[in-house]
Design a protein around this motif. Structure first.
Motif, PDB file in Angstrom:
ATOM      1  N   PHE A  13      33.809  12.337 -30.200  1.00 14.38           N
ATOM      2  CA  PHE A  13      33.214  13.521 -29.594  1.00 14.38           C
ATOM      3  C   PHE A  13      33.888  13.866 -28.265  1.00 14.38           C
ATOM      4  CE2 PHE A  13      29.707  16.238 -28.100  1.00 14.38           C
ATOM      5  CZ  PHE A  13      29.437  16.912 -29.268  1.00 14.38           C
ATOM      6  N   MET A  14      33.742  15.132 -27.852  1.00 11.89           N
ATOM      7  CA  MET A  14      34.218  15.560 -26.530  1.00 11.89           C
ATOM      8  C   MET A  14      33.669  14.622 -25.461  1.00 11.89           C
ATOM      9  SD  MET A  14      33.451  19.667 -26.862  1.00 11.89           S
ATOM     10  CE  MET A  14      32.213  19.624 -28.168  1.00 11.89           C
ATOM     11  N   GLY A  15      34.527  14.245 -24.532  1.00 11.92           N
ATOM     12  CA  GLY A  15      34.066  13.402 -23.428  1.00 11.92           C
ATOM     13  C   GLY A  15      34.109  11.912 -23.715  1.00 11.92           C
ATOM     14  N   SER A  16      34.584  11.528 -24.891  1.00 15.01           N
ATOM     15  CA  SER A  16      34.568  10.101 -25.211  1.00 15.01           C
ATOM     16  C   SER A  16      35.746   9.340 -24.599  1.00 15.01           C
ATOM     17  CB  SER A  16      34.479   9.877 -26.733  1.00 15.01           C
ATOM     18  OG  SER A  16      35.486  10.576 -27.382  1.00 15.01           O
ATOM     19  N   GLY A  17      36.672  10.050 -23.958  1.00 12.53           N
ATOM     20  CA  GLY A  17      37.752   9.359 -23.231  1.00 12.53           C
ATOM     21  C   GLY A  17      39.019   9.151 -24.045  1.00 12.53           C
ATOM     22  N   LYS A  18      39.152   9.898 -25.144  1.00 16.36           N
ATOM     23  CA  LYS A  18      40.294   9.694 -26.058  1.00 16.36           C
ATOM     24  C   LYS A  18      41.645   9.829 -25.358  1.00 16.36           C
ATOM     25  CE  LYS A  18      38.220  12.893 -27.972  1.00 16.36           C
ATOM     26  NZ  LYS A  18      37.813  14.142 -28.599  1.00 16.36           N
ATOM     27  N   SER A  19      41.783  10.861 -24.505  1.00 14.95           N
ATOM     28  CA  SER A  19      43.098  11.088 -23.888  1.00 14.95           C
ATOM     29  C   SER A  19      43.445   9.983 -22.894  1.00 14.95           C
ATOM     30  CB  SER A  19      43.146  12.443 -23.180  1.00 14.95           C
ATOM     31  OG  SER A  19      42.935  13.447 -24.122  1.00 14.95           O
ATOM     32  N   CYS A  20      42.490   9.616 -22.045  1.00 12.08           N
ATOM     33  CA  CYS A  20      42.771   8.562 -21.046  1.00 12.08           C
ATOM     34  C   CYS A  20      43.058   7.237 -21.748  1.00 12.08           C
ATOM     35  CB  CYS A  20      41.586   8.386 -20.097  1.00 12.08           C
ATOM     36  SG  CYS A  20      41.300   9.849 -19.103  1.00 12.08           S
ATOM     37  N   ILE A  21      42.249   6.905 -22.743  1.00 13.47           N
ATOM     38  CA  ILE A  21      42.463   5.649 -23.469  1.00 13.47           C
ATOM     39  C   ILE A  21      43.801   5.717 -24.221  1.00 13.47           C
ATOM     40  CG2 ILE A  21      41.599   4.163 -25.338  1.00 13.47           C
ATOM     41  CD1 ILE A  21      38.758   5.178 -24.659  1.00 13.47           C
ATOM     42  N   GLY A  22      44.066   6.868 -24.832  1.00 15.72           N
ATOM     43  CA  GLY A  22      45.283   7.036 -25.629  1.00 15.72           C
ATOM     44  C   GLY A  22      46.549   6.820 -24.809  1.00 15.72           C
ATOM     45  N   LYS A  23      46.548   7.340 -23.565  1.00 19.28           N
ATOM     46  CA  LYS A  23      47.741   7.166 -22.716  1.00 19.28           C
ATOM     47  C   LYS A  23      47.978   5.684 -22.426  1.00 19.28           C
ATOM     48  CE  LYS A  23      47.386  11.581 -20.466  1.00 19.28           C
ATOM     49  NZ  LYS A  23      46.616  12.284 -19.474  1.00 19.28           N
ATOM     50  N   ILE A  24      46.910   4.950 -22.157  1.00 17.03           N
ATOM     51  CA  ILE A  24      47.063   3.511 -21.876  1.00 17.03           C
ATOM     52  C   ILE A  24      47.548   2.777 -23.133  1.00 17.03           C
ATOM     53  CG2 ILE A  24      45.863   1.394 -21.178  1.00 17.03           C
ATOM     54  CD1 ILE A  24      43.907   3.155 -19.611  1.00 17.03           C
ATOM     55  N   LEU A  25      46.932   3.112 -24.263  1.00 11.33           N
ATOM     56  CA  LEU A  25      47.340   2.469 -25.529  1.00 11.33           C
ATOM     57  C   LEU A  25      48.813   2.711 -25.809  1.00 11.33           C
ATOM     58  CD1 LEU A  25      44.692   3.259 -28.286  1.00 11.33           C
ATOM     59  CD2 LEU A  25      45.341   1.017 -27.390  1.00 11.33           C
ATOM     60  N   ALA A  26      49.234   3.978 -25.638  1.00 11.76           N
ATOM     61  CA  ALA A  26      50.625   4.332 -25.928  1.00 11.76           C
ATOM     62  C   ALA A  26      51.551   3.512 -25.043  1.00 11.76           C
ATOM     63  CB  ALA A  26      50.840   5.824 -25.710  1.00 11.76           C
ATOM     64  N   SER A  27      51.194   3.380 -23.768  1.00  8.83           N
ATOM     65  CA  SER A  27      52.097   2.641 -22.896  1.00  8.83           C
ATOM     66  C   SER A  27      52.104   1.157 -23.274  1.00  8.83           C
ATOM     67  CB  SER A  27      51.766   2.947 -21.434  1.00  8.83           C
ATOM     68  OG  SER A  27      51.348   1.824 -20.756  1.00  8.83           O
TER      69      SER A  27
END
Ligand code: S3P
Length: 175
Positions: A13-27
């Protein structure tokens, strides 16, 4: 498949932090990161709110479907953060199951409402006074679809930071 070739998608859902978590995962995984909403904005030369305003939700969903399909065909690995409504389309659900290791970032509604309160302007679907009721009904409709589209579920619990979430998801995907 080599891990450098794997494609991961974060849904929820919106606001679940996907983008912030995704950037860390990718790195941590040494993979490129992409945010589907940003890809759409770039391709269209307009913000998400602008697209909703001029092309309606239906127009946005068509662009979203095309962006997911384009990214799924890109060579090499990827960590992709998807917009919360990605699962509304049967074609997207099929693609998420087939072409990605899809992780549902599941955050309880009260926490989402707390996070989203000051961010409503950025989310056309919640840009109204009754946003809490709207979010609740969207969540009810989408929960089964998030479940159906994901092979892994990460359930956020109180007190977990973005880094903690990324670590928990790293364990899930390597387990
Ligand atoms: C939407 C979620 C948004 C964005 C658009 C529609 C939705 O993305 O794609 O406003 O239908 O839930 P985030 O989940 O990144 O906020």
């Amino acid at each position: 498949m080599r891990s450098s070739e794997r494609k991961f998608a974060l849904i929820g859902f919106m606001g679940s932090g996907k983008s912030c978590i995704g950037k860390i995962l990718a790195s941590r995984l040494g993979l490129p990161f992409a945010d589907l909403d940003h890809e759409i904005e770039r391709a269209r030369g307009s913000s998400i709110s602008g697209i909703f305003q001029h092309e309606g939700e239906a127009g946005f969903r068509l662009l979203e479907e095309k962006a997911l399909s384009d990214l799924s065909g890109r060579r090499g690995g990827l960590v992709l953060s998807c917009g919360g409504g990605i699962v509304m389309s049967p074609a997207n659900r099929a693609l998420l199951s087939r072409a990605f290791t899809t992780v549902w970032v599941d955050v309880p509604l009260p926490e989402l409402l707390r996070r989203l309160e000051g961010e409503r302007k950025k989310r056309p679907l919640l840009d109204s006074d009754d946003y809490a009721e709207k979010a609740a009904s969207l969540m009810e409709a989408r929960r089964p679809l998030y479940g159906e589209s994901s092979s892994l579920i990460y359930r956020w619990t109180e007190g977990e930071s973005t880094n903690d979430s990324a670590s928990a998801i790293m364990e899930l995907i390597s387990g």
